[in-house]
Design a protein around this motif. Structure first.
Motif, PDB file in Angstrom:
ATOM      1  N   THR A  44       0.833  -1.246  -0.067  1.00  0.00           N
ATOM      2  CA  THR A  44       0.141  -0.086   0.002  1.00  0.00           C
ATOM      3  C   THR A  44       0.811   1.203  -0.125  1.00  0.00           C
ATOM      4  O   THR A  44       1.862   1.196   0.704  1.00  0.00           O
ATOM      5  CB  THR A  44      -1.015  -0.120   1.377  1.00  0.00           C
ATOM      6  OG1 THR A  44      -1.553  -1.058   1.324  1.00  0.00           O
ATOM      7  CG2 THR A  44      -1.769   1.258   1.220  1.00  0.00           C
ATOM      8  N   GLU A  45       0.688   2.176  -1.012  1.00  0.00           N
ATOM      9  CA  GLU A  45       1.450   3.396  -1.113  1.00  0.00           C
ATOM     10  C   GLU A  45       0.568   4.451  -1.089  1.00  0.00           C
ATOM     11  O   GLU A  45      -0.489   4.510  -1.875  1.00  0.00           O
ATOM     12  CB  GLU A  45       2.540   3.495  -2.077  1.00  0.00           C
ATOM     13  CG  GLU A  45       3.349   2.249  -2.196  1.00  0.00           C
ATOM     14  CD  GLU A  45       4.487   2.379  -2.916  1.00  0.00           C
ATOM     15  OE1 GLU A  45       5.288   3.164  -3.127  1.00  0.00           O
ATOM     16  OE2 GLU A  45       4.352   1.327  -4.012  1.00  0.00           O
ATOM     17  N   GLU A  46       0.780   5.670  -0.669  1.00  0.00           N
ATOM     18  CA  GLU A  46       0.082   7.023  -0.560  1.00  0.00           C
ATOM     19  C   GLU A  46       0.454   7.651  -1.900  1.00  0.00           C
ATOM     20  O   GLU A  46       1.429   8.409  -1.752  1.00  0.00           O
ATOM     21  CB  GLU A  46       0.257   7.756   0.628  1.00  0.00           C
ATOM     22  CG  GLU A  46      -0.665   9.065   0.700  1.00  0.00           C
ATOM     23  CD  GLU A  46      -0.646   9.740   2.026  1.00  0.00           C
ATOM     24  OE1 GLU A  46      -1.567  10.564   2.143  1.00  0.00           O
ATOM     25  OE2 GLU A  46       0.151   9.591   3.001  1.00  0.00           O
ATOM     26  N   LEU A  47      -0.035   7.382  -2.964  1.00  0.00           N
ATOM     27  CA  LEU A  47       0.444   8.139  -4.317  1.00  0.00           C
ATOM     28  C   LEU A  47       0.168   9.370  -4.260  1.00  0.00           C
ATOM     29  O   LEU A  47       0.768  10.083  -4.956  1.00  0.00           O
ATOM     30  CB  LEU A  47      -0.100   7.311  -5.602  1.00  0.00           C
ATOM     31  CG  LEU A  47       0.183   5.902  -5.628  1.00  0.00           C
ATOM     32  CD1 LEU A  47      -0.370   5.110  -6.866  1.00  0.00           C
ATOM     33  CD2 LEU A  47       1.764   5.504  -5.638  1.00  0.00           C
ATOM     34  N   TRP A  48      -0.907   9.814  -4.021  1.00  0.00           N
ATOM     35  CA  TRP A  48      -1.618  11.167  -3.698  1.00  0.00           C
ATOM     36  C   TRP A  48      -1.883  11.444  -2.133  1.00  0.00           C
ATOM     37  O   TRP A  48      -2.556  10.531  -1.568  1.00  0.00           O
ATOM     38  CB  TRP A  48      -2.585  11.347  -4.747  1.00  0.00           C
ATOM     39  CG  TRP A  48      -2.162  11.028  -5.985  1.00  0.00           C
ATOM     40  CD1 TRP A  48      -1.285  11.216  -7.099  1.00  0.00           C
ATOM     41  CD2 TRP A  48      -2.780   9.538  -6.866  1.00  0.00           C
ATOM     42  NE1 TRP A  48      -1.492  10.424  -7.961  1.00  0.00           N
ATOM     43  CE2 TRP A  48      -2.083   9.459  -7.869  1.00  0.00           C
ATOM     44  CE3 TRP A  48      -3.755   8.663  -6.435  1.00  0.00           C
ATOM     45  CZ2 TRP A  48      -2.372   8.361  -9.034  1.00  0.00           C
ATOM     46  CZ3 TRP A  48      -3.923   7.546  -7.073  1.00  0.00           C
ATOM     47  CH2 TRP A  48      -3.240   7.476  -8.563  1.00  0.00           C
ATOM     48  N   PRO A  49      -1.820  12.507  -1.757  1.00  0.00           N
ATOM     49  CA  PRO A  49      -2.109  12.771  -0.469  1.00  0.00           C
ATOM     50  C   PRO A  49      -3.620  12.305   0.167  1.00  0.00           C
ATOM     51  O   PRO A  49      -4.791  12.799  -0.683  1.00  0.00           O
ATOM     52  CB  PRO A  49      -2.232  14.379  -0.239  1.00  0.00           C
ATOM     53  CG  PRO A  49      -1.208  14.740  -1.449  1.00  0.00           C
ATOM     54  CD  PRO A  49      -1.352  13.794  -2.522  1.00  0.00           C
ATOM     55  N   GLY A  50      -3.532  11.723   1.102  1.00  0.00           N
ATOM     56  CA  GLY A  50      -4.744  10.884   1.472  1.00  0.00           C
ATOM     57  C   GLY A  50      -5.298   9.792   0.830  1.00  0.00           C
ATOM     58  O   GLY A  50      -6.092   9.014   1.257  1.00  0.00           O
ATOM     59  N   TYR A  51      -4.941   9.442  -0.351  1.00  0.00           N
ATOM     60  CA  TYR A  51      -5.345   8.316  -1.193  1.00  0.00           C
ATOM     61  C   TYR A  51      -4.085   7.222  -0.911  1.00  0.00           C
ATOM     62  O   TYR A  51      -2.730   7.307  -1.199  1.00  0.00           O
ATOM     63  CB  TYR A  51      -5.185   8.468  -2.593  1.00  0.00           C
ATOM     64  CG  TYR A  51      -6.294   9.526  -2.834  1.00  0.00           C
ATOM     65  CD1 TYR A  51      -7.461   9.063  -3.212  1.00  0.00           C
ATOM     66  CD2 TYR A  51      -5.947  10.739  -3.105  1.00  0.00           C
ATOM     67  CE1 TYR A  51      -8.612   9.978  -3.436  1.00  0.00           C
ATOM     68  CE2 TYR A  51      -6.902  11.715  -3.541  1.00  0.00           C
ATOM     69  CZ  TYR A  51      -8.307  11.427  -3.629  1.00  0.00           C
ATOM     70  OH  TYR A  51      -9.292  12.269  -3.835  1.00  0.00           O
ATOM     71  N   GLY A 240      -7.085  -1.166   5.100  1.00  0.00           N
ATOM     72  CA  GLY A 240      -5.690  -0.259   4.524  1.00  0.00           C
ATOM     73  C   GLY A 240      -4.959  -0.799   3.593  1.00  0.00           C
ATOM     74  O   GLY A 240      -3.732  -0.331   3.020  1.00  0.00           O
ATOM     75  N   GLY A 241      -5.636  -1.690   2.668  1.00  0.00           N
ATOM     76  CA  GLY A 241      -4.765  -2.070   1.480  1.00  0.00           C
ATOM     77  C   GLY A 241      -4.176  -3.274   1.681  1.00  0.00           C
ATOM     78  O   GLY A 241      -3.614  -3.866   2.756  1.00  0.00           O
ATOM     79  N   MET A 242      -3.453  -3.841   0.693  1.00  0.00           N
ATOM     80  CA  MET A 242      -2.778  -5.162   0.665  1.00  0.00           C
ATOM     81  C   MET A 242      -1.428  -5.034   1.286  1.00  0.00           C
ATOM     82  O   MET A 242      -0.965  -6.026   1.847  1.00  0.00           O
ATOM     83  CB  MET A 242      -2.367  -5.367  -0.940  1.00  0.00           C
ATOM     84  CG  MET A 242      -3.758  -5.909  -1.772  1.00  0.00           C
ATOM     85  SD  MET A 242      -4.307  -7.446  -0.827  1.00  0.00           S
ATOM     86  CE  MET A 242      -3.391  -8.697  -1.407  1.00  0.00           C
ATOM     87  N   GLY A 243      -0.891  -3.837   1.454  1.00  0.00           N
ATOM     88  CA  GLY A 243       0.247  -3.565   2.502  1.00  0.00           C
ATOM     89  C   GLY A 243       0.192  -4.032   3.722  1.00  0.00           C
ATOM     90  O   GLY A 243       1.048  -4.395   4.466  1.00  0.00           O
ATOM     91  N   THR A 244      -1.117  -4.017   4.287  1.00  0.00           N
ATOM     92  CA  THR A 244      -1.396  -4.431   5.505  1.00  0.00           C
ATOM     93  C   THR A 244      -1.177  -5.875   5.706  1.00  0.00           C
ATOM     94  O   THR A 244      -0.456  -6.434   6.881  1.00  0.00           O
ATOM     95  CB  THR A 244      -2.869  -4.272   5.756  1.00  0.00           C
ATOM     96  OG1 THR A 244      -3.450  -2.975   5.738  1.00  0.00           O
ATOM     97  CG2 THR A 244      -3.173  -4.603   7.177  1.00  0.00           C
ATOM     98  N   ILE A 245      -1.067  -6.663   4.603  1.00  0.00           N
ATOM     99  CA  ILE A 245      -0.831  -8.118   4.833  1.00  0.00           C
ATOM    100  C   ILE A 245       0.685  -8.368   5.039  1.00  0.00           C
ATOM    101  O   ILE A 245       1.303  -9.268   5.861  1.00  0.00           O
ATOM    102  CB  ILE A 245      -1.023  -8.893   3.555  1.00  0.00           C
ATOM    103  CG1 ILE A 245      -2.570  -9.039   3.488  1.00  0.00           C
ATOM    104  CG2 ILE A 245      -0.377 -10.434   3.476  1.00  0.00           C
ATOM    105  CD1 ILE A 245      -3.018  -9.693   2.053  1.00  0.00           C
TER     106      ILE A 245
END
Length: 533
Positions: A44-51, A240-245
């Motif tokens: 999971t990455e915040e590519l744009w602020p808040g996303y 929270g997205g796949m990065g949570t895994i």
């Protein structure tokens, strides 16, 4: 003296799973990642602020319950969010809803074909009958019956004995591995809509196949591979997205001493006296270890990080010949409004928004999309598998805004007579927006940010060879005994104390955790043979 018992090259989810099992067994382990964030494609990455964007993989469908329970991932933040059923719209305004209940899906199919509606429960029962063997096969260590060694022959005999109860199901499994998805489905169904609904799985496999490609039928088993009845719960969207895994696996490992390092690209695997003894980073730092475990792809590991002179010529040929070209792409969007599908509104369903959305109008269009990529062109009507995660997990977008994930096919790794550049990516984006707008008019007007990832981009960012999410085709000649090379499908390698744990090994890609789990088993079996630290 070694710095670690094991150094893992690549802190993707399989590397982290392997490292956690090893650390849990008492080894001192460090997973090294070249990117600034762990997780590989499960990130999971915040590519744009808040996303907060699941940049590559975006829904948990295959992470195996055994691994989730062994590593207690729920304790470390892994939470699956319940979503609504998915749906598939068709050009005539009708749709099929993917209810979790077989009888309700059959009722949906009846809108198109009563014959196919009657066949659907029998098809599901047929596939579920194959599942116990398939699930067991995931966790098998591939054997090599060709060495002539008694140990290997005994392992092969034991493998056959474990599956002695298959009977005629052996032939059903063989059909699954060798037939095209379309040919297998045509044994059960006749309606083009139903064939497109089920056959679209082949286009969405992440590899280089279409619904009529020989060997594509195996993809039809993927929805059945994960046991949804265990204490690990159902598959679905991860809060929270796949990065949570990936973070949960790393946190589980950390309690046993697993270390992770980011921004640490590896220049080479250090081999001394025919044994892997550590890694040298691009920075010049050398990290010594009793063993090295490669979570990087086989092509990166053996063609880039090792001196080819240290590897057998036959093995190198197998690695070079390993087919890794993909035709999938990923588009991530930030939007003011989610797409509003006219077929969904017309259906007046009792949930506010669909989960997964599949755009695959018919089998011929799916096959034409695949054909276009074969000849270096973008599909004019690409296959699309969409989700709006923020409809079910508001944490991934600012209040009132949304994120959209679109996984698609087919586009070529190499375009004919041009390169993948800003103009060609914009063309692909427009093709996708036009395809969505046929079912959700005006959707493209709400896009505020976009990221378009072609196979070239997936290769560059995540070291996926050819952009292939499985590191290579899952065809009958590239699985089990021969994944990624003959004689070395058991997570070992021609270099002593160098192991493999990534998607290049059995059972391939997808966020399953199984290659990491199986590699750890093999490593711990070999533990007594390592040189003293």
């Amino acid at each position: 003296m070694s710095d670690y018992d094991a150094v893992i090259v690549g802190a993707g989810h399989n590397g982290l799973v392997c490292g956690t099992y090893l650390a849990k067994a008492g080894l001192k382990v460090c997973a090294i990642e070249r990117r600034p964030v762990i997780g590989g494609p499960a990130v999971t990455e915040e590519l744009w602020p808040g996303y907060r964007i699941s940049v590559a993989s975006f829904v948990m469908t295959l992470l195996q319950p055994k691994i989730m329970l062994d590593l207690e991932l729920d304790r470390f933040g892994l939470e699956v969010v319940e979503t609504a059923p998915g749906f598939q719209p068709f050009p005539d305004g009708r749709c099929i809803v993917f209810w979790p209940e077989t009888d309700r899906v059959a009722a949906e199919i009846a809108k198109f074909s009563h014959r196919d509606a009657e066949a659907y429960p029998r098809y599901v029962a047929h596939m579920e009958g194959l599942v116990p063997a398939l699930r067991r096969l995931l966790f098998e260590i591939p054997v090599d019956p060709t060495t002539g060694r008694l140990r290997d022959l005994a392992r092969a005999v034991r493998l056959v004995w474990r599956y002695r109860g298959l009977g005629d199901r052996f032939y059903d499994l063989w059909d699954l591995l060798t037939l095209s998805a379309h040919d297998l489905l045509s044994r059960w169904f006749k309606s083009d809509e139903v064939l497109a609904m089920l056959g679209s799985y082949a286009s969405g496999s992440g590899g280089n196949i279409g619904p009529k490609s020989p060997g594509s039928a195996y993809v039809l088993a993927r929805p059945f591979l994960r046991d949804q009845t265990t204490a690990a719960g159902r598959s679905g969207l991860v809060r929270g997205g796949m990065g949570t895994i990936s973070k949960a696996i790393a946190a589980s490992g950390a309690q046993f001493g697993l270390e992770t390092r980011v921004d640490a690209p590896v220049r080479r695997i250090v081999v001394e006296g025919g044994k892997a003894v550590g890694v040298e980073l691009v920075s010049g730092e050398v990290i010594r270890s009793r063993i090295v475990v490669a979570n990087a792809s086989a092509k990166t590991t053996f063609l880039k990080l090792l001196d080819s002179a240290k590897l057998p010529p036959g093995f190198l040929k197998d690695i070079r010949d390993f087919r890794t070209t993909s035709t999938c792409f990923k588009i991530n969007l930030a939007v003011d409004q989610p797409p509003r599908f006219t077929a969904f509104e017309a259906a007046k369903l009792d949930f506010p928004y669909p989960g997964a959305i599949v755009i695959a109008p018919n089998v011929d269009e799916l096959e034409r999309a695949f054909d276009s990529a074969k000849y270096g062109e973008m599909a004019r009507k690409p296959y699309l598998w969409m989700m709006v995660p923020s409809m079910f997990d508001p944490s991934v977008a600012p209040p009132g805004k949304h994120v959209v994930s679109i996984f698609g096919g087919h586009v070529p790794y190499r375009l004919r007579d041009r390169d993948w550049d800003d103009d060609s990516r914009e063309e692909l984006f427009r093709l996708v927006m036009d395809a969505v707008a046929e079912y959700a008019p005006g959707f493209g007007n709400s896009v505020t940010h976009k990221q378009v990832l072609t196979p070239v981009d997936l290769e560059r960012i995540f070291d996926l060879p050819g952009g292939h999410v499985h590191h290579g085709d899952l065809s009958v000649d590239q699985i089990f005994f021969k994944r990624p090379a003959r004689h070395f499908a058991d997570y070992r390698s021609p270099i002593e104390n160098l192991y493999q744990c990534g998607a290049s090994t059995h059972p391939g890609g997808g966020v399953t955790g199984v290659p990491g789990h199986n590699a750890a088993r093999v490593i711990l079996e070999d533990r007594r043979t390592w040189a003293a630290p």
